[in-house]
Write an enzyme that holds these catalytic residues in place. Structure first.
Site, PDB file in Angstrom:
ATOM      1  CD1 TRP A 122      -2.401  -2.112   1.594  1.00 17.50           C
ATOM      2  CD2 TRP A 122      -3.063  -0.911  -0.183  1.00 17.50           C
ATOM      3  NE1 TRP A 122      -3.466  -2.754   1.010  1.00 17.50           N
ATOM      4  CE2 TRP A 122      -3.895  -2.059  -0.078  1.00 17.50           C
ATOM      5  CE3 TRP A 122      -3.291  -0.027  -1.224  1.00 17.50           C
ATOM      6  CZ2 TRP A 122      -4.932  -2.313  -0.969  1.00 17.50           C
ATOM      7  CZ3 TRP A 122      -4.324  -0.283  -2.120  1.00 17.50           C
ATOM      8  CH2 TRP A 122      -5.134  -1.408  -1.978  1.00 17.50           C
ATOM      9  CG  ASP A 199      -3.644   4.107   4.077  1.00 16.11           C
ATOM     10  OD1 ASP A 199      -4.685   3.878   4.721  1.00 16.11           O
ATOM     11  OD2 ASP A 199      -3.399   3.584   2.962  1.00 16.11           O
ATOM     12  CE  LYS A 223      -9.407  -2.788   2.864  1.00 12.98           C
ATOM     13  NZ  LYS A 223      -8.287  -1.903   2.610  1.00 12.98           N
TER      14      LYS A 223
HETATM   15  C1  LIG Z   1      -7.676  -1.424   1.297  1.00 13.18           C
HETATM   16  C2  LIG Z   1      -6.618  -0.413   1.481  1.00 13.18           C
HETATM   17  C3  LIG Z   1      -6.479   0.659   0.599  1.00 13.18           C
HETATM   18  C4  LIG Z   1      -7.339   0.828  -0.622  1.00 13.18           C
HETATM   19  O1  LIG Z   1      -8.625   1.239  -0.287  1.00 13.18           O
HETATM   20  P1  LIG Z   1      -9.659   1.616  -1.439  1.00 13.18           P
HETATM   21  O2  LIG Z   1     -10.908   1.832  -0.675  1.00 13.18           O
HETATM   22  O3  LIG Z   1      -9.731   0.471  -2.391  1.00 13.18           O
HETATM   23  O4  LIG Z   1      -9.204   2.855  -2.080  1.00 13.18           O
HETATM   24  C5  LIG Z   1      -5.465   1.568   0.848  1.00 13.18           C
HETATM   25  N1  LIG Z   1      -4.652   1.459   1.906  1.00 13.18           N
HETATM   26  C6  LIG Z   1      -4.774   0.439   2.780  1.00 13.18           C
HETATM   27  C7  LIG Z   1      -3.844   0.345   3.937  1.00 13.18           C
HETATM   28  C8  LIG Z   1      -5.758  -0.535   2.588  1.00 13.18           C
HETATM   29  O5  LIG Z   1      -5.875  -1.552   3.448  1.00 13.18           O
END
Ligand SMILES: *Cc1c(COP(=O)(O)O)cnc(C)c1O
Length: 387
Positions: A122, A199, A223
């Site tokens: 990521w 993030d 998530k």
């Molecule tokens: C799932 C995830 C993303 C991507 O999320 P989207 O909703 O598909 O844009 C980005 N960063 C992390 C750490 C993730 O787990």
């Protein structure tokens, strides 16, 4: 809804009985209680005669849902008064562009510069997108260690004129997690103060956040919070107002904050479900209580993996994720059998990400300890019968 002949009730009870332990990395399991409440309120929300999905986002009712969700999230994460909570669309991948569009010009608008700590799939995606908007400096990378260990903060090569330092605090795919956000605010000669952007998509609300060490936290909801569609950005007030002129208005933090996340139509239903999850979390005892539960779940699973010759996890124990636990079978030819039998035992979505292979158990807030125990029992039995 007490009529046993009521087909809606019968359907609800049947689907309740069909629920399994869902280890999906995302969109991920939600608390059954939350889905149950949403089902009951689906056709008419609290006497209004309409579903939340059918409400104007400017109605008094939705305004209440929205404000309560904001207040509960602020309380759960102890967000200080000088931080704003924004609900946007676009997901965390959207934020990969939206963050630099809003923040990269903070120090030097003519020559925006950003710092990235790269710890897995990521953060690679994030820094690559940021290259479109800024000069990217890679502060540290664990690629040469196959992402198995987060680089020690003492080795980070922070620049002194970057608009911010970006971290992915839980790498959902490789399975590493910062056990704490390092205190880098005062290091170096950065005269405007270092800003840390995180993030936190895949572990937000699983543990407390130290707001003295991070100034922007963002994440997609699917998530650990709610359905896909709502993206949460928590940003210190003084960092709002640096957007590039080409930043789309709907993603300009200043406008979104000014209009209280109502500049454009927000993802109303996703916000409503997230709000129900916040209430559920408060009923569980809030973030400190859920953190203790997450520690117990992760410890049980890693302890089991570590004592086994049949399964293994490859992540350095200092940075193993409490949320995403990748593991391998010694005999990879048994992978399909493992997944098939797991499914037959009510344990689903355990296949690892294709870039890593093997298995991955995502055990977010909504996964009860019983789910992890059931997984461990299954794995023990699979090993026994495979011998
Ligand atoms: C799932 C995830 C993303 C991507 O999320 P989207 O909703 O598909 O844009 C980005 N960063 C992390 C750490 C993730 O787990």
């Amino acid at each position: 809804m007490n009529d046993p002949q009521n087909p809606a009730l019968v359907g609800l009870q049947r689907s309740l009985a069909e629920r399994v332990f869902n280890f999906s990395p995302g969109p991920a399991a939600l608390p059954t209680e939350v889905l149950h409440q949403a089902a009951e309120e689906m056709l008419s929300w609290r006497g209004t005669g309409v579903s939340v999905m059918e409400m104007s986002h400017r109605s008094r009712e939705f305004e209440g849902i929205h404000n309560e969700a904001l207040a509960d999230l602020r309380e759960l994460l102890q967000v200080p008064k000088n931080f704003r909570i924004l609900f946007l669309q676009g997901g965390a991948i959207g934020e990969n562009g939206i963050v630099p569009l809003n923040l990269a010009s903070r120090i030097n608008a003519a020559k925006p510069k950003t710092d990235f700590v790269v710890t897995g799939t990521w953060s690679v995606k994030t820094e690559q997108e940021a290259r479109r908007y800024s000069e990217v400096n890679i502060v540290a990378s664990s690629q040469d260690q196959k992402w198995h260990k987060i680089p020690d903060v003492a080795s980070w090569k922070l620049s002194d004129d970057a608009a911010y330092v970006h971290l992915c605090t839980n790498e959902t795919i490789v399975g590493t997690e910062f056990q704490e956000i390092p205190d880098i605010g005062q290091t170096g000669t950065h005269d405007k103060g270092r800003i840390v952007v995180a993030d936190a998509s895949s572990h937000i609300l699983s543990r407390p956040i130290d707001w003295s060490r991070v100034q922007v936290v963002y994440g997609g909801a699917q998530k650990n919070i709610g359905p896909a569609g709502v993206t949460i950005v928590i940003v210190r007030e003084d960092l709002i107002g640096f957007a590039h002129p080409l930043c789309p208005s709907a993603f300009n933090w200043r406008l979104v904050a000014e209009y209280d996340s109502m500049y454009n139509t927000p993802p109303t239903y996703a916000i409503y479900i997230a709000g129900l999850v916040f209430k559920w979390l408060k009923a569980q005892g809030g973030v400190p209580a859920i953190e203790q539960r997450n520690i117990a779940k992760a410890r049980a699973l890693y302890d089991f993996l570590d004592q086994s010759d049949f399964y293994r996890n490859e992540i350095d124990p200092s940075c193993r994720s409490r949320m995403n636990v990748p593991f391998f079978l010694r005999d990879e030819s048994r992978n399909e059998a493992f997944l098939t039998q797991a499914r037959a035992n009510g344990l689903v979505q355990l296949k690892g990400h294709k870039s890593v292979g093997g298995m991955r158990a995502s055990i977010y807030n909504a996964m009860p300890l019983e789910g992890v125990t059931a997984l461990i029992e299954f794995m023990r039995e699979f090993e026994r019968t495979a011998a």
